[in-house]
Design an enzyme around this catalytic site. Structure first.
Site: not given
Length: 299
Positions: A69, A219
């Protein structure tokens, strides 16, 4: 009680092995930039550090991160270290190994089993720890995880890792992993409009293993940076409770079982407060029926 005073403890707790965490946690991926997978504009360092400190002040004691990350100017692990070290005694930091990126940020070949120790040690250095609380093996499409998970089990025996988990996994992966070493969590994609996931959700419940969904708020289309129009059903429930759609999505996830943990990520302080407040949102049976209906195909 206003949203900025709701504690992450309102969501309840779960044991990751012998480590008690509040079920509403924090994902560190978004701290490094404005787009998924760290390709966007680098985040403001001071604001990112402030978000981490505010998260802990709001009762978050479970942070999900990884050494891959990072963006051009930001590393999630370095930000966590700078913001929170010396770490609170009850803070659990979970990280992932398996994927690899080069110095320019391009994705490289996934780590071989013999390379996992180097990834674990990189996380240790960046976080300033002498051991890692939880390490998830992030699967990259392989059918068997035996060699990779066995290498992590050896590092657990050596004291570098306290607990193990798996990510992006299928039920057969979990069954295989459990023949090698204890598994405290499974981290998979899951949410209102993310199909599938129920078999692993129920398998984890039956085995007393935490199920930790990712992309529950973002989503579908999140990797591509897609902006999703919100579902009418989610908006309706949000209006009924006077909360945001993101809170409804997180509350729905938490309602799927006491073993389900949420790790929403953000680099924005207001969004952080909103996400944590989702742990106190109690959906009604009518709410859940309406939201569950969005997961079924028409007809």
């Amino acid at each position: 009680m206003t949203s900025d005073t709701v504690s992450a403890a309102a969501a309840g707790t779960w044991l990751l092995g012998d480590l008690k965490v509040n079920r509403l946690g924090f994902g560190a991926m978004r701290l490094t930039g404005s787009a998924p997978f760290h390709q966007g504009t680098p985040s403001d360092r001071d604001r990112a550090i402030g978000v981490l400190r505010r998260a802990v002040a709001l009762g978050v004691n479970h942070i999900d991160t990884a050494d891959f990350y990072f963006s051009r100017l930001r590393s999630a692990n370095e930000l966590i270290n700078s913001a929170l070290a010396p770490y609170p005694d009850d803070l659990v930091i979970a990280t992932k190994v398996g994927p690899a990126r080069d110095a320019d940020g391009a994705w490289a070949a996934p780590a071989r089993p013999d390379q996992l120790r180097g990834q674990v040690e990189a996380n240790l250095r960046q976080l300033g720890r002498d051991h890692l609380d939880v390490v998830n093996l992030r699967l990259m499409g392989q059918d068997s995880l035996g060699e990779h998970f066995g290498a992590l089990a050896d590092l657990r025996q050596a004291g570098l890792i306290r607990h193990l988990g798996i990510s992006h996994a299928r039920p057969e992966h979990l069954a295989e992993a459990l023949t090698i070493a204890p598994v405290v969590c499974v981290q998979n994609r899951y949410g209102i409009d993310l199909p599938g996931g129920a078999p692993m959700l129920h398998d984890c419940a039956a085995r007393g293993i935490a199920f930790v969904p990712f992309f529950s708020v973002a989503g579908a289309g999140c990797e591509a940076g897609a902006v999703r129009p919100e579902r009418d059903e989610v908006r309706a429930v949000a209006r009924a409770h006077g909360v945001s759609p993101a809170q409804v999505r997180l509350a729905w996830v938490l309602h799927q079982g006491a073993h389900v943990l949420a790790i929403p990520g953000t680099g924005h302080p207001d969004h952080l407060v909103d996400n944590v407040a989702a742990g106190a949102l109690r959906l009604t049976e009518d709410d859940l029926t309406l939201l569950d209906a969005t997961r079924r195909p028409a007809g």
